[in-house]
Structures are given as C-alpha cells and as structure tokens.
Design a protein around this motif. Structure first.
Motif, PDB file in Angstrom:
ATOM      1  N   ILE A   1       0.856  -1.183   0.000  1.00  0.00           N
ATOM      2  CA  ILE A   1       0.000   0.000   0.000  1.00  0.00           C
ATOM      3  C   ILE A   1       0.897   1.240   0.000  1.00  0.00           C
ATOM      4  N   ILE A   2       0.734   2.087  -1.018  1.00  0.00           N
ATOM      5  CA  ILE A   2       1.582   3.277  -1.152  1.00  0.00           C
ATOM      6  C   ILE A   2       0.814   4.576  -0.912  1.00  0.00           C
ATOM      7  N   ASP A   3      -0.522   4.484  -0.856  1.00  0.00           N
ATOM      8  CA  ASP A   3      -1.315   5.684  -0.589  1.00  0.00           C
ATOM      9  C   ASP A   3      -2.644   5.264   0.021  1.00  0.00           C
ATOM     10  N   VAL A   4      -3.090   6.028   1.014  1.00  0.00           N
ATOM     11  CA  VAL A   4      -4.361   5.767   1.698  1.00  0.00           C
ATOM     12  C   VAL A   4      -5.100   7.088   1.837  1.00  0.00           C
ATOM     13  N   GLN A   5      -6.341   7.107   1.364  1.00  0.00           N
ATOM     14  CA  GLN A   5      -7.173   8.316   1.462  1.00  0.00           C
ATOM     15  C   GLN A   5      -8.528   7.937   2.053  1.00  0.00           C
ATOM     16  N   ASP A   6      -9.141   8.880   2.754  1.00  0.00           N
ATOM     17  CA  ASP A   6     -10.510   8.681   3.214  1.00  0.00           C
ATOM     18  C   ASP A   6     -11.425   8.553   1.993  1.00  0.00           C
ATOM     19  N   PHE A   7     -12.548   7.856   2.186  1.00  0.00           N
ATOM     20  CA  PHE A   7     -13.527   7.677   1.112  1.00  0.00           C
ATOM     21  C   PHE A   7     -14.902   8.072   1.654  1.00  0.00           C
ATOM     22  N   PRO A   8     -15.118   9.384   1.846  1.00  0.00           N
ATOM     23  CA  PRO A   8     -16.356   9.847   2.482  1.00  0.00           C
ATOM     24  C   PRO A   8     -17.617   9.546   1.680  1.00  0.00           C
ATOM     25  N   GLU A   9     -17.493   9.323   0.369  1.00  0.00           N
ATOM     26  CA  GLU A   9     -18.659   9.040  -0.470  1.00  0.00           C
ATOM     27  C   GLU A   9     -19.139   7.593  -0.352  1.00  0.00           C
ATOM     28  N   ALA A  10     -18.343   6.725   0.258  1.00  0.00           N
ATOM     29  CA  ALA A  10     -18.715   5.308   0.382  1.00  0.00           C
ATOM     30  C   ALA A  10     -19.911   5.153   1.313  1.00  0.00           C
ATOM     31  N   ARG A  11     -20.743   4.135   1.053  1.00  0.00           N
ATOM     32  CA  ARG A  11     -21.917   3.871   1.901  1.00  0.00           C
ATOM     33  C   ARG A  11     -21.516   3.485   3.313  1.00  0.00           C
ATOM     34  N   LYS A  12     -20.484   2.647   3.416  1.00  0.00           N
ATOM     35  CA  LYS A  12     -19.939   2.237   4.714  1.00  0.00           C
ATOM     36  C   LYS A  12     -18.536   2.815   4.819  1.00  0.00           C
ATOM     37  N   PRO A  13     -18.056   3.092   6.036  1.00  0.00           N
ATOM     38  CA  PRO A  13     -16.705   3.665   6.175  1.00  0.00           C
ATOM     39  C   PRO A  13     -15.652   2.840   5.426  1.00  0.00           C
ATOM     40  N   ALA A  14     -14.851   3.528   4.637  1.00  0.00           N
ATOM     41  CA  ALA A  14     -13.856   2.848   3.801  1.00  0.00           C
ATOM     42  C   ALA A  14     -12.692   3.792   3.508  1.00  0.00           C
ATOM     43  N   TYR A  15     -11.614   3.179   3.015  1.00  0.00           N
ATOM     44  CA  TYR A  15     -10.467   3.923   2.508  1.00  0.00           C
ATOM     45  C   TYR A  15     -10.332   3.676   1.012  1.00  0.00           C
ATOM     46  N   LYS A  16      -9.728   4.630   0.323  1.00  0.00           N
ATOM     47  CA  LYS A  16      -9.283   4.440  -1.053  1.00  0.00           C
ATOM     48  C   LYS A  16      -7.790   4.133  -0.957  1.00  0.00           C
ATOM     49  N   LEU A  17      -7.389   3.021  -1.530  1.00  0.00           N
ATOM     50  CA  LEU A  17      -5.995   2.573  -1.471  1.00  0.00           C
ATOM     51  C   LEU A  17      -5.373   2.586  -2.855  1.00  0.00           C
ATOM     52  N   ARG A  18      -4.068   2.849  -2.883  1.00  0.00           N
ATOM     53  CA  ARG A  18      -3.256   2.604  -4.078  1.00  0.00           C
ATOM     54  C   ARG A  18      -2.226   1.562  -3.667  1.00  0.00           C
ATOM     55  N   VAL A  19      -2.190   0.452  -4.421  1.00  0.00           N
ATOM     56  CA  VAL A  19      -1.344  -0.687  -4.069  1.00  0.00           C
ATOM     57  C   VAL A  19      -0.366  -0.956  -5.207  1.00  0.00           C
ATOM     58  N   ASP A  20       0.923  -1.023  -4.874  1.00  0.00           N
ATOM     59  CA  ASP A  20       1.979  -1.262  -5.861  1.00  0.00           C
ATOM     60  C   ASP A  20       2.239  -2.760  -5.967  1.00  0.00           C
ATOM     61  N   PHE A  21       1.990  -3.318  -7.156  1.00  0.00           N
ATOM     62  CA  PHE A  21       2.213  -4.742  -7.408  1.00  0.00           C
ATOM     63  C   PHE A  21       3.477  -5.000  -8.232  1.00  0.00           C
ATOM     64  N   GLY A  22       4.337  -4.013  -8.355  1.00  0.00           N
ATOM     65  CA  GLY A  22       5.609  -4.208  -9.050  1.00  0.00           C
ATOM     66  C   GLY A  22       5.531  -3.956 -10.547  1.00  0.00           C
ATOM     67  N   LYS A  23       6.653  -4.218 -11.218  1.00  0.00           N
ATOM     68  CA  LYS A  23       6.825  -3.883 -12.635  1.00  0.00           C
ATOM     69  C   LYS A  23       5.762  -4.487 -13.557  1.00  0.00           C
ATOM     70  N   GLY A  24       5.483  -5.754 -13.408  1.00  0.00           N
ATOM     71  CA  GLY A  24       4.583  -6.430 -14.340  1.00  0.00           C
ATOM     72  C   GLY A  24       3.141  -5.981 -14.265  1.00  0.00           C
ATOM     73  N   ILE A  25       2.690  -5.562 -13.104  1.00  0.00           N
ATOM     74  CA  ILE A  25       1.283  -5.208 -12.900  1.00  0.00           C
ATOM     75  C   ILE A  25       1.114  -3.714 -12.657  1.00  0.00           C
ATOM     76  N   GLY A  26       2.022  -3.129 -11.917  1.00  0.00           N
ATOM     77  CA  GLY A  26       1.959  -1.700 -11.632  1.00  0.00           C
ATOM     78  C   GLY A  26       1.116  -1.384 -10.413  1.00  0.00           C
ATOM     79  N   VAL A  27       0.634  -0.155 -10.347  1.00  0.00           N
ATOM     80  CA  VAL A  27      -0.154   0.336  -9.211  1.00  0.00           C
ATOM     81  C   VAL A  27      -1.633   0.217  -9.556  1.00  0.00           C
ATOM     82  N   LYS A  28      -2.399  -0.350  -8.625  1.00  0.00           N
ATOM     83  CA  LYS A  28      -3.844  -0.485  -8.802  1.00  0.00           C
ATOM     84  C   LYS A  28      -4.557   0.161  -7.627  1.00  0.00           C
TER      85      LYS A  28
END
Length: 117
Positions: free
Chosen positions: A24-51
């Motif tokens: 996990i390289i970035d974590v943000q609040d997700f106030p628009e979500a129905r239930k409390p949640a975070y928006k994540l950016r996850v680095d899977f390396g060269k072949g897949i990249g960041v999702k």
C-alpha cells in the motif's frame, strides 16, 4: 469426508484467480462510500503496476497503519465502480464475528507482484 464449504472448485478454477502481494503506497478517506472505507493505491511491481482499491477496513486500521503494509489482493477481476471511484483490485481479508475485517497479509515481506501458489 465432510466438506466445510458450500461450493467446491477444481484446480483449474483456483488457477484463474490471480492473488498477488502488493504494498500500500497511498491511503485516502472515502467519504462518499456507503460504509466507512479507505481508497488505497497498491503497488504490485513492474509487471502489474499500481492499482486502486476501496476497502472497508477502518475499524481496525488507521491510514498510518496501512501505509507501507503488504497485502494479498485479487488483481484479475474486472474494474468495479464504487460510487465515484473505480476499484481495480480486491484487497483480501477475513471478517471477524463483530464484522471488522482483518487483512490477509504475508508474514514475511515479499517482492511486490509475488503470486500465491
């Protein structure tokens, strides 16, 4: 032998699910979500990249706890619209009896993109 699951799958079905380790390289609040949640950016390396992913894990994890944490995620689901956010992977976890989610994580750091075998 008694089965613990409602549905059984064969090995070919399991092989279709791409479970990969990412950091996990970035974590943000997700106030628009129905239930409390975070928006994540996850680095899977060269072949897949960041999702990007949305995760309802606010009960047990702070943004600070999550930054730099390695997680196990499904990276080959189709993109899913969650409110105004496009989720590109599914970060996995286990539901406790109280409904809180405990993340599935490797107990030793791995190279981003390592596949569950």
């Amino acid at each position: 032998m008694k089965q613990n699951s409602k549905n059984t799958i064969d090995w070919q079905d399991f092989e279709k699910v791409e479970l990969r380790v990412g950091t996990i390289i970035d974590v943000q609040d997700f106030p628009e979500a129905r239930k409390p949640a975070y928006k994540l950016r996850v680095d899977f390396g060269k072949g897949i990249g960041v999702k990007k992913s949305s995760a309802q894990i606010t009960d047990l994890y702070s943004k600070k706890d999550l930054l730099g944490k390695q997680v196990v995620a499904v990276v080959n689901f189709p993109v899913k619209q969650i409110g105004p956010f496009m989720s590109e992977c599914l970060v996995t976890g286990f539901h406790r009896d109280d409904g809180a989610v405990v993340l599935a994580t490797p107990d030793i750091n791995l190279q981003n993109g390592a596949r569950l075998a």
